[in-house]
Design a protein around this motif. Structure first.
Motif, short mmCIF file in Angstrom:
data_model
loop_
_atom_site.label_atom_id
_atom_site.label_comp_id
_atom_site.label_asym_id
_atom_site.label_seq_id
_atom_site.Cartn_x
_atom_site.Cartn_y
_atom_site.Cartn_z
N UNK A 75 0.82 -1.21 0.00
CA UNK A 75 0.00 0.00 0.00
C UNK A 75 0.86 1.27 0.00
N UNK A 76 1.98 1.23 0.73
CA UNK A 76 2.85 2.40 0.76
C UNK A 76 3.53 2.62 -0.59
N UNK A 77 3.92 1.53 -1.21
CA UNK A 77 4.53 1.66 -2.54
C UNK A 77 3.50 2.18 -3.54
N UNK A 82 1.28 6.80 -6.74
CA UNK A 82 0.23 7.79 -6.99
C UNK A 82 0.72 9.21 -6.70
N UNK A 83 1.56 9.38 -5.67
CA UNK A 83 2.10 10.72 -5.39
C UNK A 83 2.93 11.21 -6.57
N UNK A 84 3.75 10.31 -7.11
CA UNK A 84 4.64 10.71 -8.20
C UNK A 84 3.84 11.08 -9.46
N UNK A 85 2.69 10.46 -9.62
CA UNK A 85 1.86 10.78 -10.79
C UNK A 85 0.89 11.92 -10.51
N UNK A 86 0.91 12.46 -9.28
CA UNK A 86 0.06 13.59 -8.94
C UNK A 86 -1.35 13.22 -8.54
N UNK A 87 -1.61 11.93 -8.36
CA UNK A 87 -2.95 11.48 -7.95
C UNK A 87 -2.97 11.36 -6.43
N UNK A 88 -3.07 12.51 -5.75
CA UNK A 88 -2.96 12.53 -4.30
C UNK A 88 -4.15 11.87 -3.61
N UNK A 89 -5.31 11.97 -4.21
CA UNK A 89 -6.50 11.33 -3.61
C UNK A 89 -6.31 9.83 -3.53
N UNK A 90 -5.79 9.22 -4.59
CA UNK A 90 -5.56 7.77 -4.57
C UNK A 90 -4.43 7.41 -3.61
N UNK A 91 -3.41 8.27 -3.52
CA UNK A 91 -2.32 8.02 -2.57
C UNK A 91 -2.84 8.04 -1.14
N UNK A 92 -3.69 9.00 -0.84
CA UNK A 92 -4.28 9.09 0.50
C UNK A 92 -5.13 7.86 0.79
N UNK A 93 -5.92 7.45 -0.19
CA UNK A 93 -6.78 6.27 0.00
C UNK A 93 -5.95 5.02 0.27
N UNK A 98 -4.38 1.13 5.27
CA UNK A 98 -3.48 0.35 6.12
C UNK A 98 -4.05 0.27 7.52
N UNK A 99 -4.22 -0.93 8.01
CA UNK A 99 -4.77 -1.13 9.35
C UNK A 99 -3.69 -0.89 10.40
N UNK A 100 -4.08 -0.24 11.48
CA UNK A 100 -3.17 0.04 12.60
C UNK A 100 -1.86 0.64 12.11
N UNK A 101 -1.90 1.78 11.44
CA UNK A 101 -0.69 2.37 10.86
C UNK A 101 0.31 2.80 11.93
N UNK A 104 5.27 6.31 11.34
CA UNK A 104 5.88 6.72 10.08
C UNK A 104 4.88 6.69 8.93
N UNK A 105 3.92 5.78 9.01
CA UNK A 105 2.86 5.74 8.00
C UNK A 105 1.96 6.97 8.14
N UNK A 106 1.65 7.33 9.38
CA UNK A 106 0.84 8.54 9.61
C UNK A 106 1.56 9.79 9.11
N UNK A 107 2.88 9.83 9.31
CA UNK A 107 3.64 10.97 8.83
C UNK A 107 3.61 11.03 7.30
N UNK A 108 3.69 9.88 6.67
CA UNK A 108 3.61 9.85 5.20
C UNK A 108 2.23 10.30 4.73
N UNK A 109 1.19 9.90 5.45
CA UNK A 109 -0.15 10.33 5.12
C UNK A 109 -0.28 11.84 5.29
N UNK A 110 0.28 12.37 6.37
CA UNK A 110 0.23 13.82 6.61
C UNK A 110 0.95 14.57 5.49
N UNK A 111 2.11 14.07 5.08
CA UNK A 111 2.86 14.69 3.98
C UNK A 111 2.03 14.69 2.70
N UNK A 112 1.32 13.59 2.46
CA UNK A 112 0.49 13.49 1.26
C UNK A 112 -0.68 14.47 1.33
N UNK A 113 -1.26 14.62 2.51
CA UNK A 113 -2.30 15.64 2.68
C UNK A 113 -1.75 17.04 2.33
#
Length: 240
Positions: A75-77, A82-93, A98-101, A104-113
């Motif tokens: 899921x992170x990959x 999706x981030x690299x292609x500019x599809x941030x909504x799909x990256x966030x989804x 990810x269950x029980x993130x 570091x996963x939360x930080x990546x999600x925050x960065x994507x937001x």
């Protein structure tokens, strides 16, 4: 032993780490042919992504996701693709699936937001990550910066206090304090903090090689505000 899959996979991984993605693909593809697996498919996707072959990268990611739908690494990959292609909504989804993130996963999600322009969710999610690991300097400062960007300067204070307790003279801590002082029209205080950031700036800051230039440009603007034109000109010359 050309059919020993783990050795072939390891060789492909080593080529990836050395930056030779063409050779990495050769060996990872051999591992995948010996035994299809989500790990080899993710590594192939990453290698193709580095070579800007995005359609092929996506195909391998879809294979990995189908094979291991609950695998956080997949899921992170996928989110990275999706981030690299500019599809941030799909990256966030992808990250939210990810269950029980972990923090570091939360930080990546925050960065994507942040990339998506959702400053409110970025600030909230960075705060969750920082609160989970209070001795992580990077997370405390990222959380503080996110609060400032969201217009919540007071909410940045707890994270700045934690960061100061870890390293009171860290360059990025001074820079954020300088930004806050600048926003509050405390130009003299902002100058002190930015100068402290410049004085402690490492040779290769994590923000990239242009970060030091940005600090000098901020100082130039502040010196203009303080009618210190010689100092402003000096900062411009340094930045150039």
């Amino acid at each position: 032993y050309p059919k020993r899959r783990n050795d072939v996979l390891l060789l492909g991984t080593l080529y990836m780490q050395s930056g030779d993605y063409t050779q990495a693909i050769h060996w990872l593809d051999r591992a995948e042919r010996l035994q299809p697996d989500a790990r080899s498919e993710v590594l192939l996707a990453l290698s193709f992504q580095r070579l800007k072959r995005m359609d092929t990268a996506k195909r391998y990611l879809e294979m990995a996701e189908k094979r291991a739908p609950d695998n956080p690494d997949v899921q992170r990959t996928l989110a990275g693709y999706y981030r690299e292609t500019g599809d941030y909504a799909s990256a966030i989804a992808a990250l939210k699936s990810i269950r029980h993130p972990r923090p570091d996963v939360k930080a990546e999600l925050a960065f994507t937001y942040q990339l998506a322009g959702d400053l409110g969710n970025a600030a909230r999610t960075y705060a969750q990550a920082a609160n989970a690991v209070p001795k992580d300097m990077g997370l405390q400062l990222s959380a503080a910066q996110a609060q400032v960007a969201n217009g919540s300067i007071s909410a940045a204070s707890p994270f700045l206090r934690r960061a100061a307790a870890l390293d009171a003279n860290y360059y990025r801590l001074h820079a954020i304090r300088g930004e806050i002082a600048q926003l509050q029209d405390k130009d003299a205080e902002a100058v002190r903090e930015y100068n402290a950031a410049v004085a402690t700036l490492p040779a290769s800051p994590v923000e990239g090689p242009l970060y030091g230039i940005q600090l000098h440009m901020d100082l130039m603007a502040l010196y203009h505000n303080l009618d210190q034109e010689n100092a402003a000109q000096q900062q411009l010359q340094i930045a150039q």
